[in-house]
Scaffold this motif. Sequence first.
Motif, PDB file in Angstrom:
ATOM      1  N   GLY A  34       0.787  -1.230   0.000  1.00 35.51           N
ATOM      2  CA  GLY A  34       0.000   0.000   0.000  1.00 35.51           C
ATOM      3  C   GLY A  34       0.818   1.278   0.000  1.00 35.51           C
ATOM      4  O   GLY A  34       0.256   2.373   0.051  1.00 35.51           O
ATOM      5  N   LYS A  35       2.143   1.181  -0.057  1.00 31.73           N
ATOM      6  CA  LYS A  35       2.988   2.377  -0.071  1.00 31.73           C
ATOM      7  C   LYS A  35       2.917   3.052  -1.432  1.00 31.73           C
ATOM      8  O   LYS A  35       2.885   2.396  -2.457  1.00 31.73           O
ATOM      9  CB  LYS A  35       4.434   2.012   0.246  1.00 31.73           C
ATOM     10  CG  LYS A  35       4.642   1.566   1.669  1.00 31.73           C
ATOM     11  CD  LYS A  35       6.099   1.269   1.932  1.00 31.73           C
ATOM     12  CE  LYS A  35       6.287   0.804   3.362  1.00 31.73           C
ATOM     13  NZ  LYS A  35       7.676   0.437   3.629  1.00 31.73           N
ATOM     14  N   LYS A  36       2.938   4.383  -1.393  1.00 33.00           N
ATOM     15  CA  LYS A  36       2.914   5.156  -2.629  1.00 33.00           C
ATOM     16  C   LYS A  36       4.342   5.530  -2.998  1.00 33.00           C
ATOM     17  O   LYS A  36       5.151   5.885  -2.140  1.00 33.00           O
ATOM     18  CB  LYS A  36       2.069   6.403  -2.463  1.00 33.00           C
ATOM     19  CG  LYS A  36       0.598   6.077  -2.312  1.00 33.00           C
ATOM     20  CD  LYS A  36      -0.250   7.294  -2.193  1.00 33.00           C
ATOM     21  CE  LYS A  36      -1.694   6.857  -2.025  1.00 33.00           C
ATOM     22  NZ  LYS A  36      -2.560   7.941  -1.648  1.00 33.00           N
ATOM     23  N   ILE A  37       4.628   5.438  -4.297  1.00 27.78           N
ATOM     24  CA  ILE A  37       5.947   5.817  -4.794  1.00 27.78           C
ATOM     25  C   ILE A  37       5.768   6.748  -5.985  1.00 27.78           C
ATOM     26  O   ILE A  37       4.737   6.719  -6.660  1.00 27.78           O
ATOM     27  CB  ILE A  37       6.787   4.589  -5.215  1.00 27.78           C
ATOM     28  CG1 ILE A  37       6.110   3.830  -6.367  1.00 27.78           C
ATOM     29  CG2 ILE A  37       7.055   3.675  -4.049  1.00 27.78           C
ATOM     30  CD1 ILE A  37       7.017   2.819  -7.048  1.00 27.78           C
ATOM     31  N   THR A  38       6.764   7.574  -6.215  1.00 25.10           N
ATOM     32  CA  THR A  38       6.758   8.404  -7.417  1.00 25.10           C
ATOM     33  C   THR A  38       7.652   7.728  -8.451  1.00 25.10           C
ATOM     34  O   THR A  38       8.719   7.218  -8.125  1.00 25.10           O
ATOM     35  CB  THR A  38       7.276   9.829  -7.132  1.00 25.10           C
ATOM     36  OG1 THR A  38       8.564   9.736  -6.560  1.00 25.10           O
ATOM     37  CG2 THR A  38       6.343  10.566  -6.199  1.00 25.10           C
ATOM     38  N   VAL A  39       7.195   7.727  -9.662  1.00 24.93           N
ATOM     39  CA  VAL A  39       7.912   7.074 -10.755  1.00 24.93           C
ATOM     40  C   VAL A  39       8.133   8.118 -11.838  1.00 24.93           C
ATOM     41  O   VAL A  39       7.187   8.772 -12.283  1.00 24.93           O
ATOM     42  CB  VAL A  39       7.095   5.884 -11.312  1.00 24.93           C
ATOM     43  CG1 VAL A  39       7.849   5.183 -12.421  1.00 24.93           C
ATOM     44  CG2 VAL A  39       6.727   4.915 -10.202  1.00 24.93           C
ATOM     45  N   ASN A  40       9.398   8.288 -12.254  1.00 19.34           N
ATOM     46  CA  ASN A  40       9.658   9.273 -13.303  1.00 19.34           C
ATOM     47  C   ASN A  40       9.417   8.650 -14.680  1.00 19.34           C
ATOM     48  O   ASN A  40       9.267   7.444 -14.813  1.00 19.34           O
ATOM     49  CB  ASN A  40      11.064   9.873 -13.174  1.00 19.34           C
ATOM     50  CG  ASN A  40      12.157   8.865 -13.388  1.00 19.34           C
ATOM     51  OD1 ASN A  40      11.978   7.857 -14.060  1.00 19.34           O
ATOM     52  ND2 ASN A  40      13.319   9.132 -12.813  1.00 19.34           N
ATOM     53  N   LEU A  41       9.409   9.485 -15.669  1.00 19.77           N
ATOM     54  CA  LEU A  41       9.086   9.041 -17.028  1.00 19.77           C
ATOM     55  C   LEU A  41      10.175   8.171 -17.648  1.00 19.77           C
ATOM     56  O   LEU A  41       9.940   7.518 -18.652  1.00 19.77           O
ATOM     57  CB  LEU A  41       8.805  10.246 -17.922  1.00 19.77           C
ATOM     58  CG  LEU A  41       7.567  11.062 -17.536  1.00 19.77           C
ATOM     59  CD1 LEU A  41       7.461  12.300 -18.407  1.00 19.77           C
ATOM     60  CD2 LEU A  41       6.309  10.229 -17.654  1.00 19.77           C
ATOM     61  N   LYS A  42      11.363   8.152 -17.049  1.00 20.57           N
ATOM     62  CA  LYS A  42      12.444   7.346 -17.594  1.00 20.57           C
ATOM     63  C   LYS A  42      12.349   5.879 -17.170  1.00 20.57           C
ATOM     64  O   LYS A  42      13.029   5.035 -17.733  1.00 20.57           O
ATOM     65  CB  LYS A  42      13.795   7.922 -17.155  1.00 20.57           C
ATOM     66  CG  LYS A  42      14.079   9.277 -17.751  1.00 20.57           C
ATOM     67  CD  LYS A  42      15.405   9.815 -17.280  1.00 20.57           C
ATOM     68  CE  LYS A  42      15.631  11.211 -17.847  1.00 20.57           C
ATOM     69  NZ  LYS A  42      16.882  11.786 -17.382  1.00 20.57           N
ATOM     70  N   SER A  43      11.529   5.580 -16.182  1.00 23.19           N
ATOM     71  CA  SER A  43      11.390   4.203 -15.695  1.00 23.19           C
ATOM     72  C   SER A  43      10.702   3.331 -16.731  1.00 23.19           C
ATOM     73  O   SER A  43       9.859   3.804 -17.501  1.00 23.19           O
ATOM     74  CB  SER A  43      10.574   4.176 -14.405  1.00 23.19           C
ATOM     75  OG  SER A  43      11.225   4.885 -13.396  1.00 23.19           O
ATOM     76  N   ASN A  44      11.067   2.069 -16.739  1.00 21.86           N
ATOM     77  CA  ASN A  44      10.455   1.113 -17.646  1.00 21.86           C
ATOM     78  C   ASN A  44       9.197   0.565 -16.986  1.00 21.86           C
ATOM     79  O   ASN A  44       9.275  -0.220 -16.046  1.00 21.86           O
ATOM     80  CB  ASN A  44      11.447  -0.015 -17.963  1.00 21.86           C
ATOM     81  CG  ASN A  44      10.967  -0.900 -19.070  1.00 21.86           C
ATOM     82  OD1 ASN A  44       9.944  -0.652 -19.691  1.00 21.86           O
ATOM     83  ND2 ASN A  44      11.711  -1.964 -19.310  1.00 21.86           N
ATOM     84  N   VAL A  45       8.034   1.001 -17.460  1.00 21.83           N
ATOM     85  CA  VAL A  45       6.749   0.653 -16.860  1.00 21.83           C
ATOM     86  C   VAL A  45       5.877  -0.037 -17.904  1.00 21.83           C
ATOM     87  O   VAL A  45       5.830   0.388 -19.057  1.00 21.83           O
ATOM     88  CB  VAL A  45       6.039   1.929 -16.345  1.00 21.83           C
ATOM     89  CG1 VAL A  45       4.675   1.611 -15.782  1.00 21.83           C
ATOM     90  CG2 VAL A  45       6.890   2.624 -15.307  1.00 21.83           C
ATOM     91  N   SER A  46       5.197  -1.101 -17.481  1.00 23.53           N
ATOM     92  CA  SER A  46       4.286  -1.812 -18.378  1.00 23.53           C
ATOM     93  C   SER A  46       2.891  -1.830 -17.783  1.00 23.53           C
ATOM     94  O   SER A  46       2.711  -2.194 -16.622  1.00 23.53           O
ATOM     95  CB  SER A  46       4.746  -3.260 -18.568  1.00 23.53           C
ATOM     96  OG  SER A  46       6.032  -3.308 -19.112  1.00 23.53           O
ATOM     97  N   LEU A  47       1.916  -1.429 -18.575  1.00 25.88           N
ATOM     98  CA  LEU A  47       0.515  -1.579 -18.176  1.00 25.88           C
ATOM     99  C   LEU A  47       0.118  -3.023 -18.440  1.00 25.88           C
ATOM    100  O   LEU A  47       0.357  -3.546 -19.530  1.00 25.88           O
ATOM    101  CB  LEU A  47      -0.382  -0.668 -19.007  1.00 25.88           C
ATOM    102  CG  LEU A  47      -0.485   0.779 -18.593  1.00 25.88           C
ATOM    103  CD1 LEU A  47      -1.156   1.594 -19.689  1.00 25.88           C
ATOM    104  CD2 LEU A  47      -1.245   0.903 -17.296  1.00 25.88           C
ATOM    105  N   LEU A  48      -0.502  -3.676 -17.473  1.00 25.87           N
ATOM    106  CA  LEU A  48      -0.905  -5.067 -17.662  1.00 25.87           C
ATOM    107  C   LEU A  48      -1.914  -5.206 -18.795  1.00 25.87           C
ATOM    108  O   LEU A  48      -1.961  -6.223 -19.469  1.00 25.87           O
ATOM    109  CB  LEU A  48      -1.461  -5.653 -16.361  1.00 25.87           C
ATOM    110  CG  LEU A  48      -0.459  -6.445 -15.530  1.00 25.87           C
ATOM    111  CD1 LEU A  48       0.768  -5.657 -15.187  1.00 25.87           C
ATOM    112  CD2 LEU A  48      -1.096  -7.021 -14.307  1.00 25.87           C
TER     113      LEU A  48
END
Length: 159
Positions: A34-48
């Motif tokens: 349940g912890k919130k994190i900030t993710v910058n635009l350079k991170s490799n993120v995948s929408l399921l």
Amino acid sequence: MNLEKILAISGKPGLYVLRVQTRTGFVAESLLDGKKITVNLKSNVSLLSEISIYTYEGEKPLAEIMQKIADKENKGPAISHKEDNATLTAYFKEVLPDYDEERVYPSDIKKVLNWYNMLQAKGLVTDEAPATEEVAAVIEETPAAEVKAPAKKAKAKKE
């Protein structure tokens, strides 16, 4: 099953829910703790919702595969992703008989089962339709006059 706002972030364990978009990235909340994190635009993120699994006929969206697992398990938990590779591939073969065995690795099967079990534990395994269909339905139901009215009021205030 709605996977529209569920994210997998490279280098971070577990799954995350997209909460708020910011100028420099977004805020995501972990499904694990349940912890919130900030993710910058350079991170490799995948929408399921954008992930697919290779089959011999083409590609199957992850949402369909997770729905098949949910149907097989009556919305209960699937087998553990920590089982041996032979057990995992046999189980996945029951769920998706035509998956491409040369292009879908045991590590991929482990991820799918781990993600499914995380979503199931949080009560997110449901029969609801994807959010994009709901948004499209709302847009179609909104008359054009309602959409244009605020723009006319804005022009009147400038003059």
